[in-house]
Design a protein around this motif. Structure first.
Motif, PDB file in Angstrom:
ATOM      1  N   SER A 160      -8.976  -0.977 -15.209  1.00  9.20           N
ATOM      2  CA  SER A 160      -9.602  -2.242 -15.576  1.00  9.20           C
ATOM      3  C   SER A 160      -9.470  -3.254 -14.438  1.00  9.20           C
ATOM      4  O   SER A 160     -10.420  -3.982 -14.106  1.00  9.20           O
ATOM      5  CB  SER A 160      -8.949  -2.794 -16.851  1.00  9.20           C
ATOM      6  OG  SER A 160      -9.603  -3.972 -17.277  1.00  9.20           O
ATOM      7  N   TRP A 161      -8.288  -3.293 -13.821  1.00  8.69           N
ATOM      8  CA  TRP A 161      -8.076  -4.156 -12.658  1.00  8.69           C
ATOM      9  C   TRP A 161      -8.974  -3.729 -11.508  1.00  8.69           C
ATOM     10  O   TRP A 161      -9.569  -4.564 -10.823  1.00  8.69           O
ATOM     11  CB  TRP A 161      -6.600  -4.087 -12.259  1.00  8.69           C
ATOM     12  CG  TRP A 161      -6.232  -4.824 -11.017  1.00  8.69           C
ATOM     13  CD1 TRP A 161      -6.059  -6.174 -10.870  1.00  8.69           C
ATOM     14  CD2 TRP A 161      -5.970  -4.251  -9.722  1.00  8.69           C
ATOM     15  NE1 TRP A 161      -5.701  -6.472  -9.560  1.00  8.69           N
ATOM     16  CE2 TRP A 161      -5.637  -5.312  -8.835  1.00  8.69           C
ATOM     17  CE3 TRP A 161      -5.964  -2.946  -9.229  1.00  8.69           C
ATOM     18  CZ2 TRP A 161      -5.322  -5.106  -7.494  1.00  8.69           C
ATOM     19  CZ3 TRP A 161      -5.646  -2.742  -7.896  1.00  8.69           C
ATOM     20  CH2 TRP A 161      -5.338  -3.812  -7.041  1.00  8.69           C
ATOM     21  N   GLU A 184      -9.001   2.994  -0.899  1.00  9.18           N
ATOM     22  CA  GLU A 184      -8.020   2.456   0.040  1.00  9.18           C
ATOM     23  C   GLU A 184      -6.630   2.354  -0.589  1.00  9.18           C
ATOM     24  O   GLU A 184      -6.468   2.392  -1.813  1.00  9.18           O
ATOM     25  CB  GLU A 184      -8.463   1.081   0.525  1.00  9.18           C
ATOM     26  CG  GLU A 184      -8.435   0.004  -0.550  1.00  9.18           C
ATOM     27  CD  GLU A 184      -8.958  -1.326  -0.065  1.00  9.18           C
ATOM     28  OE1 GLU A 184      -9.209  -1.468   1.137  1.00  9.18           O
ATOM     29  OE2 GLU A 184      -9.126  -2.237  -0.910  1.00  9.18           O
ATOM     30  N   LYS A 185      -5.636   2.203   0.253  1.00  5.22           N
ATOM     31  CA  LYS A 185      -4.274   1.955  -0.204  1.00  5.22           C
ATOM     32  C   LYS A 185      -4.229   0.596  -0.884  1.00  5.22           C
ATOM     33  O   LYS A 185      -4.761  -0.386  -0.379  1.00  5.22           O
ATOM     34  CB  LYS A 185      -3.308   1.986   0.978  1.00  5.22           C
ATOM     35  CG  LYS A 185      -1.863   1.742   0.602  1.00  5.22           C
ATOM     36  CD  LYS A 185      -0.958   1.777   1.832  1.00  5.22           C
ATOM     37  CE  LYS A 185       0.487   1.499   1.468  1.00  5.22           C
ATOM     38  NZ  LYS A 185       1.374   1.506   2.655  1.00  5.22           N
ATOM     39  N   VAL A 186      -3.585   0.533  -2.024  1.00  7.70           N
ATOM     40  CA  VAL A 186      -3.554  -0.697  -2.814  1.00  7.70           C
ATOM     41  C   VAL A 186      -2.339  -1.537  -2.453  1.00  7.70           C
ATOM     42  O   VAL A 186      -1.220  -1.035  -2.374  1.00  7.70           O
ATOM     43  CB  VAL A 186      -3.536  -0.362  -4.329  1.00  7.70           C
ATOM     44  CG1 VAL A 186      -3.261  -1.610  -5.148  1.00  7.70           C
ATOM     45  CG2 VAL A 186      -4.855   0.284  -4.743  1.00  7.70           C
ATOM     46  N   GLU A 187      -2.576  -2.816  -2.246  1.00 10.59           N
ATOM     47  CA  GLU A 187      -1.497  -3.764  -2.017  1.00 10.59           C
ATOM     48  C   GLU A 187      -1.228  -4.535  -3.304  1.00 10.59           C
ATOM     49  O   GLU A 187      -2.113  -4.711  -4.137  1.00 10.59           O
ATOM     50  CB  GLU A 187      -1.879  -4.747  -0.893  1.00 10.59           C
ATOM     51  CG  GLU A 187      -2.197  -4.088   0.433  1.00 10.59           C
ATOM     52  CD  GLU A 187      -0.997  -3.403   1.068  1.00 10.59           C
ATOM     53  OE1 GLU A 187       0.150  -3.793   0.725  1.00 10.59           O
ATOM     54  OE2 GLU A 187      -1.195  -2.489   1.890  1.00 10.59           O
ATOM     55  N   ASP A 188      -0.005  -4.994  -3.472  1.00 10.22           N
ATOM     56  CA  ASP A 188       0.339  -5.733  -4.679  1.00 10.22           C
ATOM     57  C   ASP A 188      -0.424  -7.054  -4.734  1.00 10.22           C
ATOM     58  O   ASP A 188      -0.564  -7.757  -3.729  1.00 10.22           O
ATOM     59  CB  ASP A 188       1.851  -6.000  -4.713  1.00 10.22           C
ATOM     60  CG  ASP A 188       2.286  -6.686  -6.005  1.00 10.22           C
ATOM     61  OD1 ASP A 188       1.664  -6.415  -7.051  1.00 10.22           O
ATOM     62  OD2 ASP A 188       3.230  -7.481  -5.961  1.00 10.22           O
ATOM     63  N   GLU A 242      -0.946 -12.425  -7.871  1.00 12.99           N
ATOM     64  CA  GLU A 242      -1.408 -13.222  -8.998  1.00 12.99           C
ATOM     65  C   GLU A 242      -1.003 -12.607 -10.343  1.00 12.99           C
ATOM     66  O   GLU A 242      -0.922 -13.305 -11.345  1.00 12.99           O
ATOM     67  CB  GLU A 242      -2.940 -13.383  -8.940  1.00 12.99           C
ATOM     68  CG  GLU A 242      -3.464 -14.087  -7.704  1.00 12.99           C
ATOM     69  CD  GLU A 242      -3.048 -15.549  -7.645  1.00 12.99           C
ATOM     70  OE1 GLU A 242      -2.738 -16.117  -8.714  1.00 12.99           O
ATOM     71  OE2 GLU A 242      -3.026 -16.113  -6.539  1.00 12.99           O
ATOM     72  N   THR A 243      -0.795 -11.293 -10.382  1.00 14.16           N
ATOM     73  CA  THR A 243      -0.345 -10.641 -11.611  1.00 14.16           C
ATOM     74  C   THR A 243       1.159 -10.433 -11.491  1.00 14.16           C
ATOM     75  O   THR A 243       1.626  -9.427 -10.963  1.00 14.16           O
ATOM     76  CB  THR A 243      -1.072  -9.296 -11.822  1.00 14.16           C
ATOM     77  OG1 THR A 243      -0.976  -8.520 -10.613  1.00 14.16           O
ATOM     78  CG2 THR A 243      -2.527  -9.510 -12.146  1.00 14.16           C
ATOM     79  N   LEU A 244       1.920 -11.372 -12.020  1.00 14.28           N
ATOM     80  CA  LEU A 244       3.350 -11.443 -11.757  1.00 14.28           C
ATOM     81  C   LEU A 244       4.144 -10.279 -12.337  1.00 14.28           C
ATOM     82  O   LEU A 244       5.166  -9.881 -11.794  1.00 14.28           O
ATOM     83  CB  LEU A 244       3.902 -12.769 -12.297  1.00 14.28           C
ATOM     84  CG  LEU A 244       3.311 -14.043 -11.666  1.00 14.28           C
ATOM     85  CD1 LEU A 244       3.920 -15.275 -12.297  1.00 14.28           C
ATOM     86  CD2 LEU A 244       3.526 -14.049 -10.160  1.00 14.28           C
ATOM     87  N   LEU A 264       2.844  -0.291  -6.653  1.00 13.44           N
ATOM     88  CA  LEU A 264       3.620   0.759  -7.317  1.00 13.44           C
ATOM     89  C   LEU A 264       2.773   1.484  -8.359  1.00 13.44           C
ATOM     90  O   LEU A 264       2.867   2.708  -8.503  1.00 13.44           O
ATOM     91  CB  LEU A 264       4.864   0.163  -7.993  1.00 13.44           C
ATOM     92  CG  LEU A 264       5.961  -0.383  -7.090  1.00 13.44           C
ATOM     93  CD1 LEU A 264       7.150  -0.832  -7.928  1.00 13.44           C
ATOM     94  CD2 LEU A 264       6.405   0.661  -6.067  1.00 13.44           C
ATOM     95  N   LEU A 265       1.949   0.731  -9.076  1.00 13.98           N
ATOM     96  CA  LEU A 265       1.097   1.348 -10.091  1.00 13.98           C
ATOM     97  C   LEU A 265       0.113   2.312  -9.455  1.00 13.98           C
ATOM     98  O   LEU A 265      -0.164   3.386  -9.997  1.00 13.98           O
ATOM     99  CB  LEU A 265       0.351   0.265 -10.877  1.00 13.98           C
ATOM    100  CG  LEU A 265      -0.504   0.742 -12.060  1.00 13.98           C
ATOM    101  CD1 LEU A 265       0.302   1.611 -13.023  1.00 13.98           C
ATOM    102  CD2 LEU A 265      -1.112  -0.459 -12.783  1.00 13.98           C
ATOM    103  N   ASN A 266      -0.402   1.960  -8.287  1.00 11.73           N
ATOM    104  CA  ASN A 266      -1.284   2.860  -7.550  1.00 11.73           C
ATOM    105  C   ASN A 266      -0.581   4.162  -7.190  1.00 11.73           C
ATOM    106  O   ASN A 266      -1.147   5.256  -7.312  1.00 11.73           O
ATOM    107  CB  ASN A 266      -1.783   2.159  -6.284  1.00 11.73           C
ATOM    108  CG  ASN A 266      -2.610   3.052  -5.388  1.00 11.73           C
ATOM    109  OD1 ASN A 266      -2.233   3.340  -4.257  1.00 11.73           O
ATOM    110  ND2 ASN A 266      -3.749   3.517  -5.871  1.00 11.73           N
ATOM    111  N   LYS A 267       0.680   4.079  -6.779  1.00 12.41           N
ATOM    112  CA  LYS A 267       1.457   5.291  -6.482  1.00 12.41           C
ATOM    113  C   LYS A 267       1.614   6.155  -7.725  1.00 12.41           C
ATOM    114  O   LYS A 267       1.540   7.385  -7.650  1.00 12.41           O
ATOM    115  CB  LYS A 267       2.834   4.895  -5.941  1.00 12.41           C
ATOM    116  CG  LYS A 267       2.821   4.286  -4.550  1.00 12.41           C
ATOM    117  CD  LYS A 267       4.197   3.771  -4.152  1.00 12.41           C
ATOM    118  CE  LYS A 267       5.230   4.888  -4.137  1.00 12.41           C
ATOM    119  NZ  LYS A 267       6.571   4.369  -3.745  1.00 12.41           N
ATOM    120  N   ILE A 268       1.814   5.515  -8.872  1.00 13.11           N
ATOM    121  CA  ILE A 268       1.943   6.255 -10.129  1.00 13.11           C
ATOM    122  C   ILE A 268       0.624   6.928 -10.490  1.00 13.11           C
ATOM    123  O   ILE A 268       0.606   8.092 -10.904  1.00 13.11           O
ATOM    124  CB  ILE A 268       2.400   5.310 -11.255  1.00 13.11           C
ATOM    125  CG1 ILE A 268       3.836   4.848 -11.002  1.00 13.11           C
ATOM    126  CG2 ILE A 268       2.293   5.995 -12.617  1.00 13.11           C
ATOM    127  CD1 ILE A 268       4.307   3.757 -11.949  1.00 13.11           C
TER     128      ILE A 268
END
Length: 223
Positions: free
Chosen positions: A82-83, A111-115, A118-120, A126-130
């Motif tokens: 969704s994000w 692409e590689k996701v960066e944190d 804004e979503t604290l 980390l979620l991308n790695k999961i």
């Protein structure tokens, strides 16, 4: 851009939770710490008991939000997609040229996701790695057809359908838009996994990213 995304409510199928974690401090803590814990120990070793100990609460408090860890994992996956869909919509919205829009979309989903600060309570990196390591486990189950019918994977499919539309806009004569789009989304996760764990069977490395590979593939196949 980030400020716009921060005002968007991430929607997840309500059948995935007993109580919406977005609506309470404890629920958000469960989401935040479950991402960190799964990244640390893997989904197989992850339990609600361990999560409860991590958040300083009883195991039963986690069950008040999620029926089991499988549904929690699908929830996290749905939140991620969704994000990702929000990013696709807002970052391609003002791009008129179909080729440029497709290239931007492919870049976003591969692409590689960066944190996103804004979503604290969600660390997207980390979620991308999961998602890279664990997402297929949500699909490869005996219950997948029933879960698909009730909409557990609808957001994931929406992301792919957006790519299908963009591919068709670039080349309406291309006969395999659906297969191509789904292969890009799922294949990018696989290439990231191979890059980290099976380096001898992928060309992706620190110099050749999965994004570069798929943009080259798009150029040779569609453009």
């Amino acid at each position: 851009m980030q400020n716009i995304l921060s005002n968007i409510i991430i929607t997840v199928n309500e059948n995935l939770f007993v109580k919406n974690p977005e609506n309470s401090k404890l629920g958000k803590k469960i989401i935040e710490e479950s991402i960190i814990l799964i990244d640390e120990i893997g989904f197989e070793n992850f339990t609600f008991k361990k999560l409860g100990e991590r958040i300083g609460s009883n195991e039963s408090s986690v069950y008040r939000y999620f029926e089991n860890k499988h549904k929690l994992m699908i929830y996290l996956s749905s939140w991620y997609w969704s994000w990702m869909e929000c990013r696709l919509v807002f970052e391609t919205n003002n791009i008129v040229d179909p080729k440029e829009k497709l290239i931007k979309a492919i870049t976003i989903v591969t692409e590689k996701v960066e944190d996103d600060s804004e979503t604290l309570y969600v660390n997207e990196s980390l979620l991308n790695k999961i998602i890279i390591a664990e997402f297929t486990k949500t699909l490869l189950t005996k219950e997948v057809d029933d879960e698909n019918k009730v909409g557990f994977f609808i957001i994931y499919k929406r992301v792919i359908n957006r790519l299908i539309e963009m591919i068709n806009a670039v080349n309406p004569e291309f006969a395999y838009a659906k297969s191509f789009a789904s292969s890009i989304v799922q294949g990018a996760l696989h290439q990231h996994f191979l890059k980290d764990h099976f380096k001898t069977i992928t060309d992706c490395d620190e110099h050749n990213s999965p994004t570069r590979f798929y943009l080259n593939l798009i150029e040779k196949t569609l453009l």
